[in-house]
Design a protein around this motif. Sequence first.
Motif, PDB file in Angstrom:
ATOM      1  N   SER A 171       0.584  -1.648   0.025  1.00 34.74           N
ATOM      2  CA  SER A 171      -0.184   0.237  -0.228  1.00 34.74           C
ATOM      3  C   SER A 171       0.603   1.084   0.239  1.00 34.74           C
ATOM      4  O   SER A 171       0.174   2.013  -0.800  1.00 34.74           O
ATOM      5  CB  SER A 171      -0.623  -0.010   1.220  1.00 34.74           C
ATOM      6  N   GLU A 172       1.608   1.021   0.735  1.00 33.28           N
ATOM      7  CA  GLU A 172       3.249   2.104   0.600  1.00 33.28           C
ATOM      8  C   GLU A 172       3.162   2.976  -0.401  1.00 33.28           C
ATOM      9  O   GLU A 172       3.574   3.716  -1.295  1.00 33.28           O
ATOM     10  CB  GLU A 172       3.810   2.565   1.486  1.00 33.28           C
ATOM     11  N   PHE A 173       4.205   1.439  -1.427  1.00 32.46           N
ATOM     12  CA  PHE A 173       4.826   1.597  -2.440  1.00 32.46           C
ATOM     13  C   PHE A 173       4.071   2.270  -3.439  1.00 32.46           C
ATOM     14  O   PHE A 173       4.051   3.068  -4.441  1.00 32.46           O
ATOM     15  CB  PHE A 173       5.223   0.191  -2.947  1.00 32.46           C
ATOM     16  N   LEU A 233       2.735   6.360  -6.920  1.00 30.84           N
ATOM     17  CA  LEU A 233       1.261   6.667  -7.646  1.00 30.84           C
ATOM     18  C   LEU A 233       1.650   8.463  -7.479  1.00 30.84           C
ATOM     19  O   LEU A 233       1.424   9.505  -8.488  1.00 30.84           O
ATOM     20  CB  LEU A 233       0.234   6.925  -7.059  1.00 30.84           C
ATOM     21  N   ARG A 234       2.270   9.301  -6.313  1.00 35.86           N
ATOM     22  CA  ARG A 234       2.095  10.634  -6.343  1.00 35.86           C
ATOM     23  C   ARG A 234       3.686  10.991  -7.021  1.00 35.86           C
ATOM     24  O   ARG A 234       3.752  12.408  -7.694  1.00 35.86           O
ATOM     25  CB  ARG A 234       2.295  10.995  -4.807  1.00 35.86           C
ATOM     26  N   THR A 235       5.140  10.136  -7.221  1.00 35.85           N
ATOM     27  CA  THR A 235       5.651  10.177  -7.903  1.00 35.85           C
ATOM     28  C   THR A 235       5.392  10.573  -9.291  1.00 35.85           C
ATOM     29  O   THR A 235       5.865  11.412 -10.351  1.00 35.85           O
ATOM     30  CB  THR A 235       6.534   9.535  -7.916  1.00 35.85           C
ATOM     31  N   TYR A 236       4.390   9.548 -10.002  1.00 31.17           N
ATOM     32  CA  TYR A 236       3.812   9.451 -11.346  1.00 31.17           C
ATOM     33  C   TYR A 236       2.739  11.050 -11.594  1.00 31.17           C
ATOM     34  O   TYR A 236       3.156  11.911 -12.263  1.00 31.17           O
ATOM     35  CB  TYR A 236       3.046   8.980 -11.527  1.00 31.17           C
ATOM     36  N   ALA A 237       2.103  11.397 -10.370  1.00 32.73           N
ATOM     37  CA  ALA A 237       1.300  12.397 -10.486  1.00 32.73           C
ATOM     38  C   ALA A 237       2.535  14.076 -10.392  1.00 32.73           C
ATOM     39  O   ALA A 237       1.375  15.175 -11.656  1.00 32.73           O
ATOM     40  CB  ALA A 237       0.700  12.294  -9.851  1.00 32.73           C
ATOM     41  N   LEU A 238       3.023  13.702  -9.619  1.00 34.84           N
ATOM     42  CA  LEU A 238       4.132  14.870  -9.620  1.00 34.84           C
ATOM     43  C   LEU A 238       4.622  15.022 -11.137  1.00 34.84           C
ATOM     44  O   LEU A 238       5.417  16.153 -11.326  1.00 34.84           O
ATOM     45  CB  LEU A 238       4.965  14.998  -8.868  1.00 34.84           C
ATOM     46  N   SER A 269      -4.670  11.726 -20.959  1.00 33.96           N
ATOM     47  CA  SER A 269      -5.081   9.657 -20.380  1.00 33.96           C
ATOM     48  C   SER A 269      -4.370   9.434 -19.247  1.00 33.96           C
ATOM     49  O   SER A 269      -5.059   8.616 -18.237  1.00 33.96           O
ATOM     50  CB  SER A 269      -4.991   9.028 -21.597  1.00 33.96           C
ATOM     51  N   ALA A 270      -2.512   9.321 -19.485  1.00 34.53           N
ATOM     52  CA  ALA A 270      -2.083   9.537 -17.845  1.00 34.53           C
ATOM     53  C   ALA A 270      -2.455   9.930 -16.598  1.00 34.53           C
ATOM     54  O   ALA A 270      -2.471   9.871 -15.528  1.00 34.53           O
ATOM     55  CB  ALA A 270      -0.972   9.709 -18.712  1.00 34.53           C
ATOM     56  N   VAL A 271      -3.316  11.482 -16.979  1.00 35.53           N
ATOM     57  CA  VAL A 271      -3.801  12.295 -15.753  1.00 35.53           C
ATOM     58  C   VAL A 271      -5.222  11.511 -15.066  1.00 35.53           C
ATOM     59  O   VAL A 271      -5.003  11.923 -13.863  1.00 35.53           O
ATOM     60  CB  VAL A 271      -3.678  13.767 -15.954  1.00 35.53           C
ATOM     61  N   HIS A 272      -6.072  11.225 -16.008  1.00 36.09           N
ATOM     62  CA  HIS A 272      -6.590  10.714 -15.610  1.00 36.09           C
ATOM     63  C   HIS A 272      -6.806   9.622 -15.250  1.00 36.09           C
ATOM     64  O   HIS A 272      -7.251   9.046 -13.786  1.00 36.09           O
ATOM     65  CB  HIS A 272      -7.948  10.390 -16.857  1.00 36.09           C
ATOM     66  N   GLY A 273      -5.929   8.621 -15.768  1.00 31.36           N
ATOM     67  CA  GLY A 273      -5.548   7.098 -14.858  1.00 31.36           C
ATOM     68  C   GLY A 273      -5.506   7.232 -13.311  1.00 31.36           C
ATOM     69  O   GLY A 273      -5.916   6.121 -12.902  1.00 31.36           O
ATOM     70  N   ILE A 274      -4.387   8.432 -13.204  1.00 28.75           N
ATOM     71  CA  ILE A 274      -3.583   8.504 -11.931  1.00 28.75           C
ATOM     72  C   ILE A 274      -4.882   9.093 -10.927  1.00 28.75           C
ATOM     73  O   ILE A 274      -4.916   8.615 -10.200  1.00 28.75           O
ATOM     74  CB  ILE A 274      -2.261   9.320 -12.491  1.00 28.75           C
ATOM     75  N   GLU A 275      -5.548   9.731 -11.410  1.00 25.34           N
ATOM     76  CA  GLU A 275      -6.330  10.372 -10.651  1.00 25.34           C
ATOM     77  C   GLU A 275      -7.664   9.001 -10.047  1.00 25.34           C
ATOM     78  O   GLU A 275      -7.673   8.892  -8.939  1.00 25.34           O
ATOM     79  CB  GLU A 275      -7.751  11.221 -11.045  1.00 25.34           C
ATOM     80  N   ASP A 276      -7.730   8.495 -11.292  1.00 34.89           N
ATOM     81  CA  ASP A 276      -8.167   7.169 -10.713  1.00 34.89           C
ATOM     82  C   ASP A 276      -8.142   6.191 -10.031  1.00 34.89           C
ATOM     83  O   ASP A 276      -8.658   5.420  -8.089  1.00 34.89           O
ATOM     84  CB  ASP A 276      -9.370   6.519 -12.368  1.00 34.89           C
ATOM     85  N   SER A 303      -8.105   7.869  -6.060  1.00 36.02           N
ATOM     86  CA  SER A 303      -8.729   7.535  -5.800  1.00 36.02           C
ATOM     87  C   SER A 303      -9.602   6.138  -5.588  1.00 36.02           C
ATOM     88  O   SER A 303      -9.537   5.592  -4.003  1.00 36.02           O
ATOM     89  CB  SER A 303     -10.257   8.262  -6.634  1.00 36.02           C
ATOM     90  N   GLN A 304      -9.791   4.966  -5.775  1.00 39.59           N
ATOM     91  CA  GLN A 304      -9.538   4.069  -5.706  1.00 39.59           C
ATOM     92  C   GLN A 304      -8.510   3.281  -4.534  1.00 39.59           C
ATOM     93  O   GLN A 304      -8.775   1.854  -3.913  1.00 39.59           O
ATOM     94  CB  GLN A 304      -9.260   2.690  -7.020  1.00 39.59           C
ATOM     95  N   HIS A 305      -7.307   3.746  -4.630  1.00 40.58           N
ATOM     96  CA  HIS A 305      -6.873   3.064  -3.283  1.00 40.58           C
ATOM     97  C   HIS A 305      -6.381   3.577  -2.232  1.00 40.58           C
ATOM     98  O   HIS A 305      -5.899   3.542  -0.874  1.00 40.58           O
ATOM     99  CB  HIS A 305      -5.069   3.104  -3.949  1.00 40.58           C
ATOM    100  N   ASN A 306      -7.234   5.358  -2.268  1.00 45.11           N
ATOM    101  CA  ASN A 306      -7.456   6.181  -1.330  1.00 45.11           C
ATOM    102  C   ASN A 306      -6.044   7.207  -1.199  1.00 45.11           C
ATOM    103  O   ASN A 306      -5.351   7.066  -0.133  1.00 45.11           O
ATOM    104  CB  ASN A 306      -7.703   5.483   0.458  1.00 45.11           C
ATOM    105  N   CYS A 307      -5.467   7.245  -1.953  1.00 45.86           N
ATOM    106  CA  CYS A 307      -4.354   8.198  -1.339  1.00 45.86           C
ATOM    107  C   CYS A 307      -4.516   9.654  -1.900  1.00 45.86           C
ATOM    108  O   CYS A 307      -4.948  10.244  -2.758  1.00 45.86           O
ATOM    109  CB  CYS A 307      -3.131   6.924  -3.228  1.00 45.86           C
ATOM    110  N   SER A 308      -3.492   9.651  -0.604  1.00 44.27           N
ATOM    111  CA  SER A 308      -3.702  11.408  -0.275  1.00 44.27           C
ATOM    112  C   SER A 308      -2.693  11.473  -1.280  1.00 44.27           C
ATOM    113  O   SER A 308      -1.364  11.238  -1.875  1.00 44.27           O
ATOM    114  CB  SER A 308      -3.362  11.192   0.958  1.00 44.27           C
TER     115      SER A 308
END
Length: 416
Positions: free
Chosen positions: A39-41, A46-51, A68-75, A78-83
Amino acid sequence: MGMGRGAGRSALGFWPTLAFLLCSLPAATSPCKILKCNSEFWSAALRTYALCTRRTARTCRGDLAYHSAVHGIEDLMSQHNCSKDGPTSQPRLRTLPPAGDSQERSDSPEICHYEKSFHKHAAAPNYTHCGLFGDPHLRTFTDRFQTCKVQGAWPLIDNNYLNVQVTNTPVLPGSAATATSKLTIIFKNFQECVDQKVYQAEMDELPAAFADGSKNGGDKHGANSLKITEKVSGQHVEIQAKYIGTTIVVRQVGRYLTFAIRMPEEVVNAVEDRDSQGLYLCLRGCPLNQQIDFQAVRAQAEGPGPRRPEAASPAPAAPETFPYETAVAKCKEKLPVEDLYYQACIFDLLTTGDVNFTLAAYYALEDVKMLHSNKDKLHLYERTRELPRGVAAAALTPAPPPLLILLLLPLLPVFC
């Protein structure tokens, strides 16, 4: 992590693969805590990818793979409850930069390195040099050497990438002799390389950073293609602008500033409308009415002799506190070659009485040796000031033959 079209699609393919691997792992016992690691990884990745995608937002605005990447990251977040806030994964290891260039990022865009981006399959660019020093003496990009008054604020360089302005103030009350007391350099915003940056120096204030306190080009991916290096505290600063293949040297010598630049011809001439560009000292030289015949001062100081043509602007009066012989001896110590830098040194000592101008001429020549691409043009020996039309015509008109030659002309066939 480049986010072009190919990079975006390959990056998207990574996440389903990672999800499959994580889901196919055997169930872990409670003490193992492997699910917590997963979960931590997952969150950190995901945060690294978003950055990374945020950093490329400006250049990828019209790229479908990017969106597509931006929307994929957001989804996925959201699914994994990542802040959005929290730790990120460690960046990939980067190869060490070459020696002497420790601040250059090995993954900066190629467009942020002038020679690599514009001349990868062509001949090396032709570099030019401009310098301003002393009282003040100007060496233009075309190797004209002039001495000017130019009191107040004047533009040295003004093109699509760079703007340089100097302010010259009188050295002595009531004298036409001036020297540079303030310098402003504006590096204009350039693609993904640098944000707009301003460098300002004044008498007794030669900072080793831009006006906003930074030492590079800002937050863009190629920010380190622009950087400031302090060579000698309060005396010598060097600015490297690799994205335009440019090196700038700023010094404080005594109370005043000197300026030297090395720039590719392509960048020098990069202007929207050259005809309406206006005055640009490094390219066009000083206006005729601002030029001073500094050699006339030396001729007057040496003693009686043939009268020189009138200069476009009268030379400043020489202080009586600095004898001509002393000025020659001081300049000869630092400038053994009797070129225009040596003559400029003598002029400055005669017009200001300030021995620091000897060092200004010396360092100006040292900067030429470092920055000029044509080693055959380091020394200049003839002044290149444009004389008024009447004076120029008189200089080109041949002198009448002496009387003796006129008398001997009829006898030439006898001797020949």
